[in-house]
Design an enzyme around this catalytic site. Sequence first.
Site, PDB file in Angstrom:
ATOM      1  N   GLY A  55       0.823  -1.101   0.036  1.00 32.78           N
ATOM      2  CA  GLY A  55      -0.130   0.044  -0.147  1.00 32.78           C
ATOM      3  C   GLY A  55       0.925   1.262   0.066  1.00 32.78           C
ATOM      4  CD  GLN A  60       3.528   5.540   2.709  1.00 32.15           C
ATOM      5  OE1 GLN A  60       2.544   5.150   2.212  1.00 32.15           O
ATOM      6  NE2 GLN A  60       4.722   4.953   3.260  1.00 32.15           N
ATOM      7  CB  CYS A 108       5.696   2.139   7.683  1.00 32.14           C
ATOM      8  SG  CYS A 108       5.169   3.295   6.717  1.00 32.14           S
ATOM      9  CG  LEU A 109       6.750   0.814   1.677  1.00 32.37           C
ATOM     10  CD1 LEU A 109       6.128   1.154   0.209  1.00 32.37           C
ATOM     11  CD2 LEU A 109       7.889  -0.131   1.307  1.00 32.37           C
ATOM     12  CG  HIS A 150      -0.220   1.419   7.271  1.00 35.99           C
ATOM     13  ND1 HIS A 150       0.664   0.909   8.249  1.00 35.99           N
ATOM     14  CD2 HIS A 150       0.600   2.130   6.278  1.00 35.99           C
ATOM     15  CE1 HIS A 150       1.848   1.649   7.981  1.00 35.99           C
ATOM     16  NE2 HIS A 150       1.900   2.211   6.565  1.00 35.99           N
ATOM     17  CD  GLU A 151      -0.885   2.727   2.786  1.00 34.73           C
ATOM     18  OE1 GLU A 151      -0.419   4.056   2.624  1.00 34.73           O
ATOM     19  OE2 GLU A 151      -0.290   1.698   2.899  1.00 34.73           O
ATOM     20  CG  HIS A 154       0.756   6.735   5.706  1.00 33.66           C
ATOM     21  ND1 HIS A 154       1.855   7.479   6.142  1.00 33.66           N
ATOM     22  CD2 HIS A 154       1.215   5.454   5.400  1.00 33.66           C
ATOM     23  CE1 HIS A 154       2.884   6.224   6.154  1.00 33.66           C
ATOM     24  NE2 HIS A 154       2.301   5.212   5.847  1.00 33.66           N
TER      25      HIS A 154
END
Length: 185
Positions: A55, A60, A108-109, A150-151, A154
């Site tokens: 995702g 990000q 997380c990226l 999660h997204e 963000h």
Amino acid sequence: MRLPGRYDGVARPIVTYGSNEVLHRPTAPVTEFDERLRRLVLDMFASMREADGVGLAANQIGVDARVFVIDCPDARGEDVVGYVVNPELTLLGPADGEPAEEVTEEGCLSVPGPYAELARTFRARVDGVDVKGRAVSIEATGMAARCLQHEVDHLDGVVYVDRLPAELRERLLAEAAVPEGELPA
């Protein structure tokens, strides 16, 4: 909701925790539904794939826009693939004996490397629009529901480590900041 050639975009660098304010504040709602938005979504899919993620939110990759993409398996192992512009998250109750929430590792990226256990609702839905402004919804369970939460976090300026106790968050951020192959001091 799927875009033909969705991985044909250009991968962009991932913003890491603390490196860009756009990651730490709520994103701006999308108001223009044009070719630039379509290109952004394509670039987001390419960036997610390049980074080996499941995702990705627009902030990000440094873009202040309320958009995310997802390519993540649900509780049955079926891939949930799509994107949502201006998503609104609804946490849903369990159905047919499902758990209300699930505690599992999350990463997380934007915090590359470490993972931590975090409780999330087992079933979730997002409602929003596509790149043409048409209504879309994604409802998911398990890991895909975690991904939706999660997204949207963000897009609200919250990174998963912000939900952890301060001591654990600081340890994970220090671990993420260590160059590849070196051990933290």
